[in-house]
Design a protein around this motif. Structure first.
Motif, PDB file in Angstrom:
ATOM      1  N   ARG A  54      58.376   4.200   4.417  1.00 15.76           N
ATOM      2  CA  ARG A  54      57.180   4.781   4.639  1.00 15.76           C
ATOM      3  C   ARG A  54      57.522   5.670   5.871  1.00 15.76           C
ATOM      4  NH1 ARG A  54      52.807   3.077   1.946  1.00 15.76           N
ATOM      5  NH2 ARG A  54      53.016   1.342   0.658  1.00 15.76           N
ATOM      6  N   LEU A  55      57.623   6.912   5.463  1.00 16.26           N
ATOM      7  CA  LEU A  55      58.247   7.583   6.413  1.00 16.26           C
ATOM      8  C   LEU A  55      56.993   8.534   7.359  1.00 16.26           C
ATOM      9  CD1 LEU A  55      60.979   8.706   6.790  1.00 16.26           C
ATOM     10  CD2 LEU A  55      60.758  10.624   5.038  1.00 16.26           C
ATOM     11  N   ALA A  56      57.172   8.381   8.520  1.00 16.78           N
ATOM     12  CA  ALA A  56      56.320   8.949   9.395  1.00 16.78           C
ATOM     13  C   ALA A  56      56.637  10.627   9.598  1.00 16.78           C
ATOM     14  CB  ALA A  56      56.338   8.568  10.926  1.00 16.78           C
ATOM     15  N   VAL A  57      55.625  11.545   9.473  1.00 18.84           N
ATOM     16  CA  VAL A  57      55.784  12.831   9.270  1.00 18.84           C
ATOM     17  C   VAL A  57      54.825  13.498  10.132  1.00 18.84           C
ATOM     18  CG1 VAL A  57      55.949  14.782   7.477  1.00 18.84           C
ATOM     19  CG2 VAL A  57      56.537  12.735   6.769  1.00 18.84           C
ATOM     20  N   PRO A  58      55.489  13.486  11.370  1.00 20.55           N
ATOM     21  CA  PRO A  58      54.532  14.256  12.666  1.00 20.55           C
ATOM     22  C   PRO A  58      54.203  16.014  12.428  1.00 20.55           C
ATOM     23  CG  PRO A  58      56.621  13.722  13.476  1.00 20.55           C
ATOM     24  CD  PRO A  58      56.667  13.223  11.815  1.00 20.55           C
ATOM     25  N   MET A  59      55.143  16.643  11.601  1.00 23.51           N
ATOM     26  CA  MET A  59      55.050  17.984  11.398  1.00 23.51           C
ATOM     27  C   MET A  59      54.252  18.387  10.411  1.00 23.51           C
ATOM     28  SD  MET A  59      57.751  16.544  10.011  1.00 23.51           S
ATOM     29  CE  MET A  59      59.033  16.582  11.236  1.00 23.51           C
ATOM     30  N   SER A  60      53.744  19.841  10.473  1.00 24.22           N
ATOM     31  CA  SER A  60      52.580  20.031   9.460  1.00 24.22           C
ATOM     32  C   SER A  60      53.455  20.628   8.433  1.00 24.22           C
ATOM     33  CB  SER A  60      51.882  21.215  10.064  1.00 24.22           C
ATOM     34  OG  SER A  60      52.711  22.291  10.506  1.00 24.22           O
ATOM     35  N   ARG A  61      52.875  20.961   7.229  1.00 24.67           N
ATOM     36  CA  ARG A  61      53.640  21.801   5.984  1.00 24.67           C
ATOM     37  C   ARG A  61      54.251  23.004   6.539  1.00 24.67           C
ATOM     38  NH1 ARG A  61      52.953  17.394   4.442  1.00 24.67           N
ATOM     39  NH2 ARG A  61      51.911  16.625   2.644  1.00 24.67           N
ATOM     40  N   LEU A  79      65.057  13.151   7.430  1.00 28.94           N
ATOM     41  CA  LEU A  79      63.774  12.468   8.221  1.00 28.94           C
ATOM     42  C   LEU A  79      64.007  11.002   8.178  1.00 28.94           C
ATOM     43  CD1 LEU A  79      61.836  14.100   9.759  1.00 28.94           C
ATOM     44  CD2 LEU A  79      60.067  13.748   7.751  1.00 28.94           C
ATOM     45  N   SER A  80      64.243  10.503   7.059  1.00 28.46           N
ATOM     46  CA  SER A  80      64.427   9.088   7.000  1.00 28.46           C
ATOM     47  C   SER A  80      65.623   8.416   7.607  1.00 28.46           C
ATOM     48  CB  SER A  80      64.451   8.522   5.231  1.00 28.46           C
ATOM     49  OG  SER A  80      65.652   9.054   4.670  1.00 28.46           O
ATOM     50  N   ALA A  81      66.789   9.042   7.501  1.00 27.73           N
ATOM     51  CA  ALA A  81      67.915   8.744   8.144  1.00 27.73           C
ATOM     52  C   ALA A  81      67.677   8.486   9.748  1.00 27.73           C
ATOM     53  CB  ALA A  81      69.195   9.472   8.011  1.00 27.73           C
ATOM     54  N   GLU A 111      65.412   5.654  10.408  1.00 28.67           N
ATOM     55  CA  GLU A 111      66.284   4.612  10.307  1.00 28.67           C
ATOM     56  C   GLU A 111      67.115   4.117  11.512  1.00 28.67           C
ATOM     57  OE1 GLU A 111      68.838   4.238   7.052  1.00 28.67           O
ATOM     58  OE2 GLU A 111      68.022   2.303   6.229  1.00 28.67           O
ATOM     59  N   GLU A 112      67.595   5.430  12.220  1.00 33.80           N
ATOM     60  CA  GLU A 112      68.408   5.241  13.445  1.00 33.80           C
ATOM     61  C   GLU A 112      67.505   4.739  14.449  1.00 33.80           C
ATOM     62  OE1 GLU A 112      70.530   9.470  13.477  1.00 33.80           O
ATOM     63  OE2 GLU A 112      69.713   9.125  15.193  1.00 33.80           O
ATOM     64  N   ARG A 113      66.292   4.980  14.488  1.00 31.03           N
ATOM     65  CA  ARG A 113      65.232   4.369  15.504  1.00 31.03           C
ATOM     66  C   ARG A 113      64.587   3.002  15.160  1.00 31.03           C
ATOM     67  NH1 ARG A 113      63.203   9.429  14.234  1.00 31.03           N
ATOM     68  NH2 ARG A 113      61.092   8.560  13.637  1.00 31.03           N
ATOM     69  N   PHE A 154      63.042  13.302  18.101  1.00 27.35           N
ATOM     70  CA  PHE A 154      62.474  12.108  18.200  1.00 27.35           C
ATOM     71  C   PHE A 154      62.947  11.244  19.304  1.00 27.35           C
ATOM     72  CE2 PHE A 154      62.557  13.811  13.917  1.00 27.35           C
ATOM     73  CZ  PHE A 154      61.323  13.911  13.308  1.00 27.35           C
ATOM     74  N   ARG A 155      62.282  10.030  19.440  1.00 32.40           N
ATOM     75  CA  ARG A 155      62.457   9.091  20.509  1.00 32.40           C
ATOM     76  C   ARG A 155      64.413   8.961  20.526  1.00 32.40           C
ATOM     77  NH1 ARG A 155      62.712   3.536  19.800  1.00 32.40           N
ATOM     78  NH2 ARG A 155      61.266   3.740  17.983  1.00 32.40           N
ATOM     79  N   GLY A 156      64.573   9.108  21.813  1.00 27.50           N
ATOM     80  CA  GLY A 156      66.031   8.845  22.188  1.00 27.50           C
ATOM     81  C   GLY A 156      66.892  10.018  21.881  1.00 27.50           C
ATOM     82  N   ASP A 157      66.607  11.362  21.574  1.00 27.91           N
ATOM     83  CA  ASP A 157      67.051  12.485  21.371  1.00 27.91           C
ATOM     84  C   ASP A 157      66.972  13.257  22.563  1.00 27.91           C
ATOM     85  OD1 ASP A 157      67.691  11.921  18.482  1.00 27.91           O
ATOM     86  OD2 ASP A 157      66.097  13.325  17.874  1.00 27.91           O
ATOM     87  N   MET A 158      68.119  14.212  22.709  1.00 21.58           N
ATOM     88  CA  MET A 158      68.098  15.002  23.986  1.00 21.58           C
ATOM     89  C   MET A 158      67.803  16.257  23.571  1.00 21.58           C
ATOM     90  SD  MET A 158      71.397  15.417  26.320  1.00 21.58           S
ATOM     91  CE  MET A 158      71.861  16.930  25.523  1.00 21.58           C
TER      92      MET A 158
END
Lengths: 247, 247
Positions: free
Chosen positions: B191-198, B178-180, B183-185, B97-101
């Motif tokens: 209300r957790l954004a979940v961009p990936m599919s099942r 995912l929620s952690a 929160e970091e960002r 996610f945003r900020g990750d390398m």
DNA sequence: CGCCAGCTTGAACGAGGTCAACGGGAGTGG
DNA sequence: CCACTCCCGTTGACCTCGTTCAAGCTGGCG
């Protein structure tokens, strides 16, 4: 899993007798270990603060959650690393052999427990001192980064194994990995030394003892391996072992 | 999985349009990313050679086995990393996610494929240049080592999940992770954004789509989560979610 | 409107887990 | 030296959790 009282000044590590300090220059694993990237000056610096320690089968070097104050290099013998759940479920995250390093840079607490599989000799170094040297000298910093990078890649490989491979594929992959490690150390890859128990293998491969045993029997009956002496697996058909691993 | 033709000079990376170069000083993710450990001089140095690139859902940034010539920082959007077996079995080894390398130091070839989950902006830097800076400046080298160390530890955690946890424990652990990350960002953890599919979740957790779906339904029926908008999971009972994860 | 991809649900199946028994080798004590 | 125990590995019988196969459902998009 025996715990042993702490007899020395380097904190947070159970057990292990302290040997008289041997200068690093003569060290048998130096060429294979992290230390190969140290200059003579750095090496003699480090040989002032390192300690050789011995562990017996079942001794824990450190526990998950302990402050991570030390690096270790395996001089002889072998270790398993594992994580435990509250109810006792165990996941072995790795096995270590002569020349391998334990301990991560810039990590507060150990994320795994390290336990000896047999009589094992370790070279213990204060983490702080190693990090200082890494700060001052590029080669060591690079080498640590290189090792960590390899650790991530092989962890990804293990995730694939745990998430997607069948029992037979897991066991075959494990035997191939074990033999590659043996070859690295200049040992026989056909007559494979296997210091860990079936339970340890299961806990590494995400299987039960029974499944490991049954699968081993299948590979044996297929003539791919044979089980002679205790603690030794004889690989008889590399091609079919690789097929079984679904590489 | 779409592949996109290579339009720029930095080799071995599919797709992604090149944006006009923005100086790193204004960068929105600078504080969260590796770059926070760079001096102004190093930053302006790097801003001469970096590239901003855009990817759409399904675009691959690089493939497993490609030469690993670049580091990337996620400026916005998200990615999945995965390994494939010859017969198509897939293991997702991580989400970014945003900020990750992405990209490992001193690694010859990429050990995973990186694919965008949605519209995603990346900052691409030549690996060689980053390693040079790391050699010359302690903070960056340290930071890279720190990131690699964390990567190993979280991979160990994932091994425990894949090797020993039940489907429900896996899914609950995943939602908590995912929620952690959210929160970091600085995003909403309820209300957790979940961009990936099942399917992606399944391939990350070592489960099938069907099992992910069924388990999600169970958590929903138990009132622990609720599924409102597509791509959003509402966590309603953290205590019971943590119980379900068997932490 | 129709198509398609992603998600859900149901029913049947099977790989591996669980439970139980047994055998053999190493260590121990009488 | 043998009897005993304990641990480890193996094998069998049964069961379960998650997979597989199949069918519908939904929403986005051309």
């Amino acid at each position: 899993m025996k715990t042993v009282s702490n007899t020395m000044s380097i904190p947070a590590c159970g057990g292990g007798a302290v040997d008289p300090n041997i200068p690093c220059f003569d060290c048998g694993v130096r060429a294979r270990a992290v230390c190969s990237s140290l200059s003579n000056a750095e090496l003699s610096d480090l040989s002032q603060v390192n300690r050789h320690r011995k562990f017996s089968s079942g001794d824990c070097v450190f526990f998950e959650g302990d402050p991570a104050d030390s690096f270790f290099v395996v001089m002889g013998g072998s270790l398993k690393l594992y994580k435990l759940m509250a109810d006792g479920r165990r996941q072995v995250t790795g096995f270590l052999f002569r020349g391998d390093m334990i301990g991560a840079a810039y990590q507060q607490d150990a994320d795994v427990t390290a336990e000896a599989l047999e009589d094992t000799r370790l070279c213990q170094m204060p983490r702080e001192r190693v990090e200082q040297i890494a700060d001052d000298s590029n080669p060591l910093g690079r080498r640590l980064l290189e090792i960590a990078t390899k650790g991530v890649a092989s962890a990804h490989e293990q995730m694939l194994l745990l998430g997607r491979k069948t029992a037979q594929e897991r066991l075959a992959s494990f035997l191939i990995w074990l033999s590659a490690k043996a070859e690295e150390r200049g040992e026989d890859r056909d007559r494979l030394a296997v210091p860990m128990s079936r339970t340890d293998m299961g806990d590494y491969l995400g299987l039960t003892v029974e499944t490991v045993s049954r699968t081993m029997t299948k590979l044996k009956n297929a003539g791919i391996i044979s089980l002679e002496d205790r603690g030794v697996i004889h690989v008889r058909d590399w091609d079919r072992l690789e097929d079984a691993a679904a590489i």
